[in-house]
Design a protein around this motif. Structure first.
Motif, mmCIF file in Angstrom:
data_model
loop_
_atom_site.group_PDB
_atom_site.id
_atom_site.type_symbol
_atom_site.label_atom_id
_atom_site.label_comp_id
_atom_site.label_asym_id
_atom_site.label_seq_id
_atom_site.Cartn_x
_atom_site.Cartn_y
_atom_site.Cartn_z
ATOM 1 N N LEU A 167 2.968 37.194 16.223
ATOM 2 C CA LEU A 167 4.021 36.942 17.207
ATOM 3 C C LEU A 167 3.505 37.251 18.614
ATOM 4 O O LEU A 167 3.686 36.462 19.550
ATOM 5 C CB LEU A 167 5.243 37.827 16.910
ATOM 6 N N ALA A 168 2.823 38.385 18.740
ATOM 7 C CA ALA A 168 2.374 38.831 20.063
ATOM 8 C C ALA A 168 1.338 37.878 20.654
ATOM 9 O O ALA A 168 1.468 37.440 21.805
ATOM 10 C CB ALA A 168 1.798 40.243 19.958
ATOM 11 N N THR A 169 0.313 37.533 19.877
ATOM 12 C CA THR A 169 -0.717 36.643 20.426
ATOM 13 C C THR A 169 -0.173 35.224 20.552
ATOM 14 O O THR A 169 -0.582 34.479 21.433
ATOM 15 C CB THR A 169 -1.994 36.665 19.563
ATOM 16 N N GLY A 170 0.770 34.877 19.682
ATOM 17 C CA GLY A 170 1.401 33.552 19.775
ATOM 18 C C GLY A 170 2.121 33.389 21.104
ATOM 19 O O GLY A 170 2.041 32.339 21.736
ATOM 20 N N MET A 171 2.818 34.442 21.540
ATOM 21 C CA MET A 171 3.540 34.379 22.804
ATOM 22 C C MET A 171 2.584 34.155 23.973
ATOM 23 O O MET A 171 2.849 33.357 24.860
ATOM 24 C CB MET A 171 4.311 35.687 23.034
ATOM 25 N N ALA A 172 1.467 34.886 23.974
ATOM 26 C CA ALA A 172 0.522 34.760 25.088
ATOM 27 C C ALA A 172 -0.148 33.396 25.086
ATOM 28 O O ALA A 172 -0.203 32.709 26.111
ATOM 29 C CB ALA A 172 -0.528 35.862 25.001
ATOM 30 N N ILE A 173 -0.636 32.992 23.920
ATOM 31 C CA ILE A 173 -1.418 31.753 23.857
ATOM 32 C C ILE A 173 -0.502 30.532 23.988
ATOM 33 O O ILE A 173 -0.933 29.470 24.440
ATOM 34 C CB ILE A 173 -2.328 31.770 22.606
ATOM 35 N N MET A 174 0.794 30.727 23.679
ATOM 36 C CA MET A 174 1.790 29.704 23.989
ATOM 37 C C MET A 174 1.792 29.464 25.507
ATOM 38 O O MET A 174 1.951 28.331 25.969
ATOM 39 C CB MET A 174 3.165 30.175 23.535
ATOM 40 N N GLY A 175 1.599 30.529 26.268
ATOM 41 C CA GLY A 175 1.578 30.410 27.726
ATOM 42 C C GLY A 175 0.471 29.493 28.207
ATOM 43 O O GLY A 175 0.639 28.786 29.203
ATOM 44 N N PHE A 176 -0.658 29.494 27.508
ATOM 45 C CA PHE A 176 -1.763 28.618 27.897
ATOM 46 C C PHE A 176 -1.337 27.161 27.760
ATOM 47 O O PHE A 176 -1.654 26.328 28.610
ATOM 48 C CB PHE A 176 -3.002 28.913 27.038
ATOM 49 N N GLY A 177 -0.608 26.860 26.673
ATOM 50 C CA GLY A 177 -0.074 25.504 26.500
ATOM 51 C C GLY A 177 0.978 25.202 27.554
ATOM 52 O O GLY A 177 1.050 24.096 28.081
ATOM 53 N N GLY A 178 1.801 26.209 27.864
ATOM 54 C CA GLY A 178 2.871 26.022 28.847
ATOM 55 C C GLY A 178 2.346 25.882 30.266
ATOM 56 O O GLY A 178 2.995 25.267 31.115
ATOM 57 N N GLY A 179 1.168 26.438 30.526
ATOM 58 C CA GLY A 179 0.599 26.403 31.880
ATOM 59 C C GLY A 179 0.423 24.989 32.404
ATOM 60 O O GLY A 179 0.672 24.715 33.586
ATOM 61 N N ALA A 180 0.026 24.083 31.518
ATOM 62 C CA ALA A 180 -0.166 22.693 31.941
ATOM 63 C C ALA A 180 1.175 22.041 32.244
ATOM 64 O O ALA A 180 1.296 21.236 33.169
ATOM 65 C CB ALA A 180 -0.896 21.923 30.840
ATOM 66 N N MET A 181 2.194 22.421 31.461
ATOM 67 C CA MET A 181 3.532 21.859 31.683
ATOM 68 C C MET A 181 4.076 22.270 33.043
ATOM 69 O O MET A 181 4.827 21.534 33.659
ATOM 70 C CB MET A 181 4.501 22.403 30.630
ATOM 71 N N VAL A 182 3.726 23.471 33.470
ATOM 72 C CA VAL A 182 4.172 23.949 34.773
ATOM 73 C C VAL A 182 3.335 23.286 35.870
ATOM 74 O O VAL A 182 3.867 22.786 36.873
ATOM 75 C CB VAL A 182 4.037 25.486 34.877
#
Lengths: 472, 47
Positions: A148-163
Motif C-alpha cells: 500500500l505504502a509504495t503503491g501510493m508513492a509510485i502511483m504519484g509517478f504515474g499521476g505526475g504526467a497527468m498533472v
C-alpha cells in the motif's frame, strides 16, 4: 560523501507519536514532480521546430533522462539508504530543478547540447535519486502494509504526467499568445524555455516540501498492534537482511530483474503505440472507425489505469502475497494479450477493456516490486537494491519499443496497418510474459549465506545511519 | 540493543493539521490532473 547536518538521517528520526500518514504525501511530492518525465510529448514538436532538429535528435533528450534514471538509481542507491530520505529528496530536487533551468538556458540560447546536459543528464540524475528516495522509508513506516505504502508513492509517478500535461499546455498558452493547446498547434520555442524555467522552480519548492516533512522511524519503532512474527509466517518473507552488494549475487535478484523486465517490456509495447494501435485495429478500407480525438482519449484512459493499477494491485499484494500477484500480472497478462491478438478487433469496448487491464498490470508491476524486494532481502538496503533492479526498466524501455516498432515496420506503412499486422508483435509479448511467469515461479527464499550478521548492542544513532556493529 | 520499543500509540493531536495540509497540497494537483485526464478520456466514448 557527507551531507550537511540538517539533511542527515539522524536529524530526522521521528519523535514518539509522529503520524506516519505524513510520509506518503512527502513521497508523493517527489513522485508527482518527477513523473513529469512521462509528459514530454506535449512540447516535443515545439523543440523540433525551435532547434530545426529531427524527432530523433529531440528524442535523445528524454532517452538520456531515462538512461540516467537507471544509472543513477543503481549507482546512488547505497548513498540514498545511508544518508536517508531528506538528503536524497533534497538532492533529487536540486538536480531535477537544475535540469530544467539548464535546459531552459539551452532553449533560450539555441544550444541543444545544453538541453541534453540539463534535462537529460542533470534531470535524469534527479529522476533516479528521486524515484528511489522515499521507497525504503515508506517500507519502514508501513511494515504492516508495504505494498500500500509504495503503491501510493509510485502511483504519484504515474499521476505526475497527468498533472504536467495540462499544466504545460496552460503555461505555454500564457507564454505564447498564439498557442491555445489545440491538437496540431505548436508552441514557440521561447514559451517552452519559460515553461522549463517555471517547472524547475515549482518542482524545486514542491520537492523540498517533501524533504522538509519526511522523517525516518526510530530503529525500534513499530506500528501499534503490529507483530513482525505475523509477517514472517508468509512464505518468501524474511526478517533477515541482505546488503545490496550481496543481493545482486543471488539468483532471486536476477529472477526478479527478469520478471520486471518482461512485465515492463510487454506493457511498453502497448503504451508506446496506444493511439495509432486503436485506430489500426478498427481500420477498414483505409479508414479507421476510431477518430483521432477518441484515440487521444484512449491514451488518457490508459494513463488512468496505469496510475490506478499502481495503487490497487500493489495494495492487494499485501493480502495475497507478492509472488501470487506477479503470477496474476504475468499469467492473466498472457491470456489478455492472446485475447487482444485474436478477438481484440471484434469490438472497441473489448479492445479498450483488454488494454486497460494490461496497463493496470504494467503499473502494478512497478509499484509492487519494492515490497517484493523487502520480502526477499529485508529492509536494510532495500532502496539500493531497488535502484539496481531499475536497470531492468531502462533495458525494457529499449526492448519494448524496438520489438513493436521493428515488427510493425516489417508489416507496412504507418497509417495503413490493420489488426492482423499487430499479431506477430503481440504473440512475441505473450512469449516474453511467459518467460517472466517462469522466472517468478522459480523465486525461492534467499539462502542464509547472504544474510547480514545480526547487530547486537547497537547504539540507536549508529543503527539508524546504517553503520552496524556486527557480531554473529 | 534497547528492548523497550517505541510503540505507536496513535498520532499526537497537533500533527493532524499538518497531515491534512500535506495531503491537501499533493491532492490538489492530483485532482487537477485526474479531472483533465478524465475529460480527455471521455473523448473515447463521445469522439
Amino acid at each position: 560523501m557527507a551531507v550537511p547536518s540538517f539533511l542527515a538521517r539522524e536529524r530526522i528520526v521521528a519523535k514518539p507519536g509522529f503520524n506516519r500518514w505524513l510520509i506518503p504525501p512527502a513521497a508523493l511530492a517527489v513522485h508527482l514532480s518527477i513523473g513529469q518525465a512521462y509528459a514530454t510529448s506535449v512540447y516535443k514538436v515545439a523543440l523540433v521546430e525551435h532547434f530545426n532538429a529531427s524527432l530523433t535528435e529531440i528524442g535523445i533528450i528524454f532517452s538520456l533522462a531515462i538512461v540516467m534514471l537507471g544509472v543513477s538509481a543503481a549507482l546512488f542507491g547505497t548513498w540514498v539508504d545511508k544518508n536517508g530520505p531528506r538528503a536524497a529528496m533534497a538532492t533529487a530536487a536540486v538536480f531535477w530543478s537544475a535540469g530544467f533551468i539548464v535546459g531552459s538556458l539551452g532553449i533560450f540560447t539555441n544550444q541543444l547540447w545544453l538541453v541534453y546536459l540539463g534535462y537529460g543528464v542533470l534531470g535524469g540524475i534527479g529522476l533516479g535519486i528521486g524515484y528511489i528516495s522515499p521507497v525504503s522509508t515508506l517500507i519502514k513506516w508501513f511494515p504492516d502494509r508495504p505494498g500500500l505504502a509504495t503503491g501510493m508513492a509510485i502511483m504519484g509517478f504515474g499521476g505526475g504526467a497527468m498533472v504536467a500535461s495540462p499544466l504545460s499546455r496552460q503555461l505555454m498558452n500564457w507564454y505564447d499568445d498564439d498557442y491555445t493547446g489545440a491538437a496540431g498547434e505548436v508552441a514557440s520555442g521561447n514559451s517552452v524555455g519559460f515553461l522549463f524555467l517555471t517547472l524547475g522552480l515549482v518542482y524545486l519548492v514542491f520537492m523540498l516540501f517533501g524533504a522538509f516533512i519526511v522523517r525516518v522511524p526510530a530503529a525500534d519503532w513499530r506500528p501499534h498492534g503490529f507483530d513482525p512474527a505475523t509477517v514472517k509466517q508468509k512464505s518468501l518473507v524474511t526478517t533477515e537482511n541482505v546488503s545490496a552488494n550481496n543481493a545482486i549475487k543471488t539468483p532471486q535478484f536476477w529472477l526478479l530483474w527478469t520478471v520486471l523486465f518482461c512485465n515492463v517490456t510487454a506493457g511498453i509495447g502497448i503504451l508506446e503505440q496506444a493511439a495509432p494501435m486503436i485506430q489500426d485495429f478498427f481500420r477498414e478500407g483505409g479508414t479507421s472507425a476510431v477518430a483521432a480525438a477518441a484515440a487521444a482519449g484512449f491514451v488518457g484512459l490508459l494513463s488512468l489505469f496505469n496510475m490506478a493499477g499502481r495503487f490497487v494491485w500493489s495494495s492487494t499484494s499485501d493480502y495475497i502475497g507478492r509472488k501470487p500477484i506477479y503470477m496474476v500480472y504475468l499469467g492473466v497478462g498472457i491470456v489478455l494479450y492472446i485475447g487482444l491478438a485474436t478477438i481484440g478487433s471484434s469490438a472497441v469496448w473489448l479492445f479498450v477493456a483488454l488494454a486497460a487491464v494490461i496497463i493496470s498490470f504494467y503499473g502494478g508491476g512497478f509499484a509492487t516490486v519494492p515490497a517484493y524486494l523487502r520480502d526477499l532481502f529485508g529492509t536494510y538496503q532495500v532502496g539500493a537494491i531497488h535502484g539496481r533492479l531499475l536497470t531492468a526498466w531502462a533495458a525494457a524501455g529499449i526492448a519494448g519499443p524496438l520489438i513493436i516498432n521493428g515488427i510493425l515496420d516489417m508489416q507496412g506503412e504507418p497509417g495503413n496497418l490493420v489488426a492482423s499486422d499487430y499479431r506477430p508483435a503481440l504473440f512475441i509479448m505473450v512469449g516474453i510474459l511467459a518467460v517472466g511467469f517462469v522466472a517468478n515461479l522459480l523465486i525461492k527464499p534467499v539462502a542464509e549465506k547472504y544474510f547480514e550478521p545480526k547487530p547486537t548492542d547497537v547504539p540507536e544513532a549508529a543503527s539508524t545511519t546504517g553503520d552496524r556493529s556486527l557480531t554473529r | 540493543m534497547s528492548t523497550a520499543r517505541t510503540d505507536d500509540r496513535g498520532p499526537q493531536e497537533g500533527s493532524k493539521g499538518l497531515v491534512a495540509f500535506a495531503w491537501t497540497l499533493v491532492g490538489i494537483p492530483l485532482v487537477y490532473g485526474l479531472y483533465n485526464t478524465v475529460k480527455a478520456a471521455s473523448a473515447l466514448f463521445t469522439g
